[in-house]
Design an enzyme around this catalytic site. Structure first.
Site: not given
Ligand code: GLN
Length: 496
Positions: A85, A160, A184
């Protein structure tokens, strides 16, 4: 055009790959070239990679082949291609976190997980797309481009870490790393039909992870099988003098209980994870999975109630933005990254840097966080959220006093269409089932649990006790072996 031999190579697992490299039936160069060709053939459609590191990957593959030929390949992942990532620092390789702010950042060092994977012999084929600074659930909010879901290119891969999940599902690499602050890793794993593991908070070093919310962030693997998740976790876990939040305890053998089976396993299915809010197709798929677990010896207990769990989402949306507003204060355009110049003063340059360098969602989070932390509101928001966090932790402790694992859906829906969700709050609701484990710092895994509407994958989530990834992986592996859901799309991405 992909040949059948290539096809066979592309669906390989880490465990199989390691065996085949050692018995000489394939070389790392063949394997690496096959994945690079696949990236070439498919990335116009899936849009996974921000950076492809083909040349270094092939050079490392050649070096791996030399070691293998000499019988000196002691590192467990020698010669196996993976992806990272784009939130993980990679020495000499552009690292953007999906943000214009870091458009030109070429880090002078590797994240600890990156150097550990290198020490374990793995080869990185490149950096995967993500929502800007890991804020989002769809990988539509990267500054660069949206990533597609390999099962249906009109849909999102989740986020994400959508790029890392799609890379594995589209067979562009064998496995990958993502980060999980509120879901994420697990939510994109669910949407893309692969395995995604969030380890215990403190199990894996975050040194070199671009920080979002430091009391929640964890790095973990995406793989095709649970066995591979154990292998990848083994390579990256353990104490690190560069991250004081890492547990000092020795790392157990995460593969030790892969064959444990389900007999007598005490599984809690707390009511709050099975209420309204889940789509019918997801609910039906999850119910079928619970039946399968029960039919194979697990004891499912639906009686536990965790009344504070529904508050995990609002708690998260106080704590995560608060921490992000502090963490992202460092992006001022002075030392590195994007920097506006030529304004009236240093201050106006900083303002312009943040105005143009950050996207809308990131700015929204910074504003929310700065508000929650400001004098007069701190007690009502931040402090209150911390108190509820303690209640949530205690409820997990109570359930784990009598059960081995918790089972839950990973996400309330299957992957949605690109552009379908525009309201931020609707987007946040994607993580209602994943966020509780982050709030409590517990390990959790999403594995393929069947298919819902339009043949899209549905993830099944297990949450484990603190530092007990071994049991978690054992249970997940037992289900995987019984259910045997396919982890690659039947639609043939890149077949033309
Ligand atoms: N979707 C969640 C957010 O927008 C989690 C994101 C993540 O785990 N980095 O914060």
């Amino acid at each position: 055009m992909t040949t059948s031999t290539d096809q066979e190579l592309l669906s390989i697992t880490l465990a199989d790959g390691a065996r085949r490299l050692r018995d000489g039936s394939v070389t790392s160069r063949q394997l690496t070239q096959a994945f690079l060709d696949r990236i070439n053939a498919t990335d116009e459609e899936v849009h996974v990679f921000v950076t492809v590191t083909g040349e270094t990957a092939l050079a490392e593959a050649a070096a791996a082949d030399d070691l293998l030929a000499r019988g000196d390949a002691t590192a467990p992942l020698t010669g196996l291609p993976i992806a990272l990532k784009d939130v993980l620092m990679t020495k000499g390789v552009r690292t953007t976190a999906g943000s214009r702010m870091l458009d030109n950042l070429v880090p002078p060092y590797d994240a600890t997980v990156v150097s550990r994977l290198r020490d374990a012999g793995a080869i990185s084929v490149g950096k995967t797309n993500m929502d800007e600074f890991a804020m989002g659930s769809s990988t539509e909010h990267s500054a660069w481009f949206p990533t597609a879901n390999p099962w249906d290119l009109e849909r999102v891969p989740g986020g994400s870490s959508g790029g890392s999940a799609a890379a594995v599902a589209a067979q562009q690499c064998i496995a990958s790393l993502g980060s999980d602050t509120g879901g994420s890793i697990r939510q994109p794993a669910s949407f893309c039909g692969v395995v995604g593991l969030k380890p215990t908070y403190g199990r894996v070093s975050r040194y070199g992870l671009i920080a979002f919310a430091s009391s929640l962030d964890q790095i973990g693997p995406f793989t095709r099988t649970v066995e591979d998740a154990a292998l990848l976790l083994q390579a990256i876990a353990g104490p690190d003098p560069l991250d004081s939040t890492c547990y000092d305890e020795p790392v157990p053998d995460f593969s030790a209980q892969l064959d444990r089976g389900l007999d007598g396993l005490k599984v809690a299915a707390p009511q709050e994870f099975f209420g309204d809010g889940m789509d019918d197709d997801v609910a039906a798929t999850i119910e079928a999975s619970l039946d399968l677990l029960a039919a194979n010896g697990a004891v499912i207990d639906r009686s536990p109630s965790m009344p504070s769990v529904p508050m995990a989402l609002p708690v998260y949306y106080i704590l995560a933005p608060s921490e992000c507003s502090a963490n992202l204060a460092r992006f001022d355009g002075v030392k590195y990254g994007y920097g506006a110049r030529g304004g009236e003063s240093m201050w106006s340059d900083m303002e312009a840097t943040r105005q143009h360098g950050f996207g809308r969602e990131v700015k929204r989070r910074i504003l929310l966080g700065a508000y929650a932390l400001s004098a007069g509101y701190y007690d009502a928001y931040y402090l209150q959220a911390q108190k509820v966090r303690t209640l949530i932790r205690r409820e997990f402790d109570r359930v784990f006093a009598e059960h081995d694992v918790i089972v839950a859906p990973t996400a309330p829906t299957v992957a949605f269409k690109q552009g379908e969700i525009t309201d931020p709050y609707q987007m946040y609701l994607n993580d209602i089932y994943t966020i509780p484990a982050n709030i409590a710092g517990l390990p959790a895994i999403s594995i393929p649990g069947g298919f819902g509407a339009d043949g899209m994958p549905v993830g099944l989530q297990f949450v484990g006790q603190r530092l007990d990834e071994t049991t978690l992986l054992g249970v997940a592996n037992a289900y995987e072996q019984i259910a045997r859901w396919p982890t690659t799309p039947s639609s043939n991405v890149g077949s033309t």
